[in-house]
Write a protein that holds these residues in place. Sequence first.
Motif, PDB file in Angstrom:
ATOM      1  N   ALA A  48       0.630  -1.092  -0.127  1.00 23.09           N
ATOM      2  CA  ALA A  48      -0.012  -0.046   0.138  1.00 23.09           C
ATOM      3  C   ALA A  48       0.860   1.130   0.090  1.00 23.09           C
ATOM      4  N   ASP A  49       0.834   1.965  -1.052  1.00 18.18           N
ATOM      5  CA  ASP A  49       1.496   3.116  -1.009  1.00 18.18           C
ATOM      6  C   ASP A  49       0.912   4.503  -0.571  1.00 18.18           C
ATOM      7  N   CYS A  50       1.190   4.710   0.797  1.00 19.16           N
ATOM      8  CA  CYS A  50       0.725   5.785   1.481  1.00 19.16           C
ATOM      9  C   CYS A  50       1.388   6.898   1.917  1.00 19.16           C
ATOM     10  N   LEU A  51       2.544   6.773   0.788  1.00 20.50           N
ATOM     11  CA  LEU A  51       3.672   7.962   1.058  1.00 20.50           C
ATOM     12  C   LEU A  51       3.024   9.274   0.669  1.00 20.50           C
ATOM     13  N   ASP A  52       3.947  10.402   1.035  1.00 18.50           N
ATOM     14  CA  ASP A  52       3.297  11.700   0.671  1.00 18.50           C
ATOM     15  C   ASP A  52       4.279  12.407  -0.295  1.00 18.50           C
ATOM     16  N   ASN A  53       4.992  11.677  -1.138  1.00 16.05           N
ATOM     17  CA  ASN A  53       5.652  12.451  -2.127  1.00 16.05           C
ATOM     18  C   ASN A  53       6.035  11.364  -3.276  1.00 16.05           C
ATOM     19  N   TYR A  54       6.190  11.914  -4.345  1.00 13.82           N
ATOM     20  CA  TYR A  54       6.472  10.884  -5.573  1.00 13.82           C
ATOM     21  C   TYR A  54       7.710  10.340  -5.764  1.00 13.82           C
ATOM     22  N   ARG A  55       8.748  11.054  -5.215  1.00 17.68           N
ATOM     23  CA  ARG A  55      10.035  10.583  -5.467  1.00 17.68           C
ATOM     24  C   ARG A  55      10.215   9.272  -4.538  1.00 17.68           C
TER      25      ARG A  55
END
Lengths: 225, 93
Positions: A119-126
């Motif tokens: 699950a991609d719950c990150l806050d930046n595209y990098r």
Amino acid sequence: MSATGAERYARQVLHWGAEKQQQIQNSSLLVAGVGGLGATVSQLLVRAGIGHLYLVDDGVLDWPDLNRQTLYGEKDIGRAKLSLARERLNQINSATRIIELHGRIDDAFQVPAGVDGVADCLDNYRSRFLLYRALAAGTYFVHGGLDGDNGQVLTLLAGQSQPFDEVFAGALQPQGSIPVTPDNVVVIAGLMVNELFNVLWKTPKMLDRCLVVSLADFSMAFLEV
Amino acid sequence: MLQLQFFGLIRLLLKREALELAWTEGDTVQRVLDRVQVQVAVPFIQKLIDDQGTPHPGTIILVNRRNILHLQGLQTPLADGDTLAFFPPGAGG
């Protein structure tokens, strides 16, 4: 106090049945980021009875997090989110095995072998691009992102779908803080969890189809990718 | 014909989710954007492209599911029947 699985999961088993419940309990997921999206995604997965949950995050709780990061409170300010998340999730359901992955998502990051999905719950595209590149072929990736009243959820299958960083090329991080509200975070997180269940049941509904959501007019539309 | 699809803030700005345009020999993404600008009468090109003609970071443009940054950018040639999608994804989490 303890409860049998039959008691704990009784209401959801009425909906999806014992076989799908068992699949959830036999499954393993990685939640990348336990901030806005990740706190609610991990919480719902644990409440549903996920068997193994890997968490990765290197952040420390700060005041602007409290509007939407549903696992934490005022007394937690200054503490590492990763250990807080594990502590709170264990209080919700001690049957889930929670594994902390310390450190940043960088070029050296490795997704644990055997996970059924990420699950991609990150806050930046990098970081999202780096996470996707770390997936083994055949791993499902459920992405979530949001901005104000808008958001999106997309499932990709590593090795088969267009790579995430190709689809989202040019989706660079805006300058400054992104507007994020508690209501939209929970909407997008809920949709992600619904799709994560579909992934675990081998029936993903957003595979190569980005669900674009707007609370501004309560619309949802699919973008084929 | 060309099928154009608008998502997120672009859809809200244009107040429409789709548009069908006649295809013309020699059409590129840039040329189609110029025609759309005239047709919708809403200033939206500057939301997608800067003064130098470079797509702004933050909005992705897909032609038949492929990001134009992996094709020929705004000069990507278009064929009759192509689908273009315009989408500014949310970055927060």
